[in-house]
Design a protein around this motif. Structure first.
Motif, PDB file in Angstrom:
ATOM      1  N   LEU A   1     -11.361  42.203  30.072  1.00 51.56           N
ATOM      2  CA  LEU A   1     -10.109  42.368  29.395  1.00 51.56           C
ATOM      3  C   LEU A   1     -10.236  42.964  28.027  1.00 51.56           C
ATOM      4  N   THR A   2     -11.208  42.925  27.567  1.00 50.14           N
ATOM      5  CA  THR A   2     -11.260  43.924  26.011  1.00 50.14           C
ATOM      6  C   THR A   2     -11.888  45.077  26.025  1.00 50.14           C
ATOM      7  N   ARG A   3     -12.295  45.532  27.282  1.00 45.98           N
ATOM      8  CA  ARG A   3     -13.288  46.588  27.456  1.00 45.98           C
ATOM      9  C   ARG A   3     -12.153  47.921  26.886  1.00 45.98           C
ATOM     10  N   PRO A   4     -11.035  48.157  27.141  1.00 45.20           N
ATOM     11  CA  PRO A   4     -10.245  49.133  26.508  1.00 45.20           C
ATOM     12  C   PRO A   4     -10.376  49.253  25.267  1.00 45.20           C
ATOM     13  N   ARG A   5     -10.604  48.363  24.690  1.00 39.78           N
ATOM     14  CA  ARG A   5     -10.581  48.352  22.983  1.00 39.78           C
ATOM     15  C   ARG A   5     -12.097  48.709  22.646  1.00 39.78           C
ATOM     16  N   TRP A   6     -13.227  47.847  22.949  1.00 41.57           N
ATOM     17  CA  TRP A   6     -14.216  48.029  22.433  1.00 41.57           C
ATOM     18  C   TRP A   6     -15.034  49.252  23.061  1.00 41.57           C
ATOM     19  N   HIS A   7     -14.753  49.724  24.150  1.00 37.56           N
ATOM     20  CA  HIS A   7     -15.315  50.777  24.806  1.00 37.56           C
ATOM     21  C   HIS A   7     -14.414  52.191  24.706  1.00 37.56           C
ATOM     22  N   ASN A   8     -13.070  52.080  25.336  1.00 37.15           N
ATOM     23  CA  ASN A   8     -12.379  53.525  25.365  1.00 37.15           C
ATOM     24  C   ASN A   8     -11.826  53.677  24.157  1.00 37.15           C
ATOM     25  N   ALA A   9     -11.146  52.810  23.595  1.00 37.83           N
ATOM     26  CA  ALA A   9     -10.512  53.290  22.218  1.00 37.83           C
ATOM     27  C   ALA A   9     -11.632  53.505  21.232  1.00 37.83           C
ATOM     28  N   ALA A  10     -12.628  52.704  20.958  1.00 41.11           N
ATOM     29  CA  ALA A  10     -13.737  53.053  20.337  1.00 41.11           C
ATOM     30  C   ALA A  10     -14.433  54.358  20.425  1.00 41.11           C
ATOM     31  N   ARG A  11     -14.537  54.656  21.668  1.00 39.73           N
ATOM     32  CA  ARG A  11     -15.222  56.224  21.828  1.00 39.73           C
ATOM     33  C   ARG A  11     -14.333  57.104  21.830  1.00 39.73           C
TER      34      ARG A  11
END
Length: 717
Positions: free
Chosen positions: A445-455
């Protein structure tokens, strides 16, 4: 000093190992050199007390019955008085005198402060008197004793100073390793060519000794033992290992019988440990016990590289330091246990303080939320009714929609405050939850924040999982997801340059443990103390300060605990403990409420609320929906109205003076069990699933209520 086998000696008793005193050695020399049969050396105090320092006999003197003559003390007193009267420091009569039948020689030398050292030499009656040679020899040797008295005080003072320094260092340093290291290095400095080490008793039976400190190994606070570290400079003691069993060494008498032992020619000894030390260049060793009271603490081992081995003074010094180190080690251990107990007490007090603070703030927030909800109910309701007007000018409609959005945002904030406020109201909608599955779900659920947005921000954040929990918990999945999501997102915010998030689960007999760690900026201690307080945030305008306080409340509702440990620049770790479920209960049918009834299209509705603006909104809303409402602000008058005419539905507020909503519902059920009741409450959603409501209550609606919510409830029947 050669010992071919173990010769045990008591630490506190005089013995040949610790050596004779200088007066004893001089008495033996006079007995031989002056051909005396009895030699007495003592110290005469100003008040006349005589303190014996040495007494020795010749071979013939040991067979003679000295009891036939005067006592030595009485004889010395008479001789001292006679010498003082004659103004001389010695008496050497040519014939028997003063009651003794044989030759005698008496020497008296001043020590200052009125003290004197006296020497009395006696020969058997049949022997010739003492001559000038014996007189000069006695005066010379007693003079040497006087001269050596000050030099004897020098090592004594040095030893006292050393013991004082050791005591001061151990008293000022909280670290046992540092205290032992200092003591052993000072002992090795006073014993050239020696290596000192302390070995502590391990286990309940005390059959294993573990190396605690060594004089040739650098001390470091990050050691596996009290003062040792695996990466330190190699030590000849360490080269054997960090432990050894008593049965594989000669040191059992030291631990079991509090004995000092001394061994030479280590290469010829039968124990492999001693032969190993011999291969490292050591020729002798002494071992002294470390005790406090009757408790075994360990041993101090002093190894010597000198061929001549250890001197009596060195062994005596090691034994004295050993008597000091035993209590020092015990005190450090006690302080460590007290520190641990104090830390646990502080933690418990902090948890109690947090719980009390949360309870008080919860009560305050709950009351404020109730009042806000009542106000928002009318505000939002009237805005929605106004938006139903088809004749509204577009600019006015836009303004009203913006106002409605603001009211909905305010209602959402109030609901979050209520989530915090009901932290001790009990767990609702609980079911079996597999914590490992919950973690995997939240990570996705949090992948968009810790992976996508972070990159996208040029940050690389890795998430590592170590999921070892084997038992489920009983909980509300949505609430637990909220907690875990909040922790993961906070970890992302704490790593502006990227980093690593580690999530681990495990369990013991009674609990499931979940930890979320990051490698971010960390927190100062003063921030850690306030991190779970409501409205406290470090994110400035980006945070509301409710995320962690609500998480704290959720975990409390689940019967668990949440804590944080952090260090600036090294990241943070949040630890959650939740009760484990060993035997999952069988699913039960919920008690539920009576089956829903289908209501007719146009209803006669009795509306009861003590807030006029809420009452007005509900009346307008029901009229808009095509129903026929009657309104009452007094619950007792409302019940009288209900008795006078029939109604299809009753909508009542929960919190009112005189009678509350549940009491009104109970009265309605007594008068007309078939009439359903809808409860409105500004206290939030905690009553929606309550089993304490009367059976006639079909629905509990949390204020503020929108027109659409009320319409949906009426349509659902």
């Amino acid at each position: 000093m050669t010992v071919s086998s173990i010769e045990p000696v008591q630490c506190r008793e005089g013995n040949n190992l610790l050596g004779e005193t200088l007066p004893q050695r001089l008495a033996a020399a006079l007995c031989c050199g002056a051909e005396a049969d009895l030699v007495f050396i003592g110290r005469l105090e100003p008040q006349g007390q005589l303190h014996e320092e040495a007494r020795t006999f010749s071979e013939a003197g040991t067979r003679y019955d000295w009891s036939s003559g005067p006592r030595v003390s009485r004889l010395i007193t008479r001789l001292e008085n006679a010498a003082t009267t004659q103004g001389t420091s010695s008496l050497n009569p040519s014939a028997a005198s003063d009651g003794y039948p044989g030759p005698l020689l008496f020497i008296s030398q001043s020590l200052g402060d009125g003290r004197k050292r006296v020497a009395l030499l006696l020969r058997l009656p049949e022997k010739p008197p003492f001559g000038p040679r014996e007189h000069r020899l006695t005066e010379t040797l007693i003079g040497l004793l006087r001269q050596n008295a000050s030099s004897d005080d020098v090592p004594l003072l040095l030893h006292v100073r050393l013991l004082t320094q050791i005591a001061q260092v151990s008293g000022s340093s909280p670290d046992l390793g540092y205290s032992l290291q200092f003591a052993l290095r000072e002992l090795a400095r006073h014993c050239p060519g020696c290596l000192a080490s302390v070995w502590l008793v391990q286990g309940a039976e005390g059959t294993v000794l573990e190396l605690a400190a060594c004089s040739d190994t650098p001390w470091n606070a990050s050691r596996p033992g009290p003062s040792m570290q695996s990466g330190s400079t190699p030590s000849t003691v360490l080269s054997w290992g960090l432990t050894f069993a008593l049965r594989d060494s000669p040191f059992a008498p030291v631990v079991e019988r509090r004995q000092v032992i001394y061994l030479e020619r280590l290469a010829e000894q039968p124990w492999e440990l001693l032969r190993h030390w011999a291969s490292q260049g050591f020729h002798a060793c002494a071992a002294v016990p470390l005790f406090v009271g009757q408790e075994k603490v360990g041993i101090l081992i002093l190894l010597s590289r000198r061929l001549a081995g250890l001197t009596q003074e060195q062994v005596h010094l090691a034994a004295t330091i050993g008597e000091l180190l035993g209590p020092i080690i015990a005190c450090h251990r006690l302080n460590e246990r007290l520190s641990q107990a104090y830390a646990q007490l502080q933690k418990a007090q902090q948890q109690l303080a947090n719980a009390e603070k949360m309870r008080a703030l919860g009560e305050l927030a709950s009351g404020m939320a109730h009042d806000f909800n009542n106000a928002l109910c009318g505000t939002l309701g009237f805005l929605e009714l106004a938006l139903k007007d088809p004749q509204l000018p577009p600019p006015v409609e836009e303004l009203l929609r913006m106002a409605r959005t603001c009211a909905l945002d305010a209602a959402a904030t109030v609901r979050r405050v209520q989530d915090f406020a009901r932290w001790d109201r009990g767990l609702q909608n609980a079911e079996l939850v597999q914590v490992n599955d919950l973690v995997r779900h939240v990570v996705e659920l949090t992948r968009p924040r810790w992976h996508n947005a972070a990159r996208a921000d040029s940050r690389i954040i890795e998430v590592a999982l170590d999921l070892q929990a084997q038992v489920p918990i009983m909980g509300n999945p949505a609430e637990l997801r909220e907690v875990l999501t909040n922790l993961v997102l906070n970890a992302v915010d704490a790593m502006p340059r990227g980093g690593r998030i580690h999530i681990a689960t495990t369990n013991d007999t009674n609990n499931v443990w979940l930890t979320v760690s990051d490698t971010g900026v960390g927190m100062a201690p003063e921030i850690q103390q306030r991190i779970f307080e409501p409205f406290f945030t470090t994110k400035k305008e980006r945070g509301t300060g409710l995320g962690l306080s609500i998480s704290y409340a959720i975990i409390q509702r689940h019967g668990g605990q949440i804590s944080v440990s952090s260090e600036l620049g090294k990241g943070s770790t949040f630890t959650i403990r939740l009760p484990a479920v060993r035997n999952a209960p069988a699913s039960e049918q919920s008690a539920g409420h009576p089956p829903a009834q289908t209501l007719p299209r146009a209803l006669r509705v009795l509306v009861i609320d003590d807030e006029p603006h809420v009452l007005s909104f509900l009346r307008q809303c029901l009229l808009h929906l095509g129903h026929h409402p009657d309104t009452e602000s007094d619950p007792e008058q409302a019940l009288e109205q209900f008795r006078r005419q029939p109604y299809d539905l009753v909508i009542t507020d929960l919190g009112m003076p005189k009678l509350d909503g549940k009491q009104v519902a109970a009265r309605i059920h007594e008068l007309a069990p078939e009439v359903p009741v809808i409860l409105l409450t500004g206290w939030g959603e905690q009553y929606q699933h309550s089993q304490e409501c009367p059976p006639s209550v079909r629905q509990v609606l949390a204020k503020p209520v929108t027109v659409e919510q009320l319409a949906q409830v009426l349509r659902s029947g």
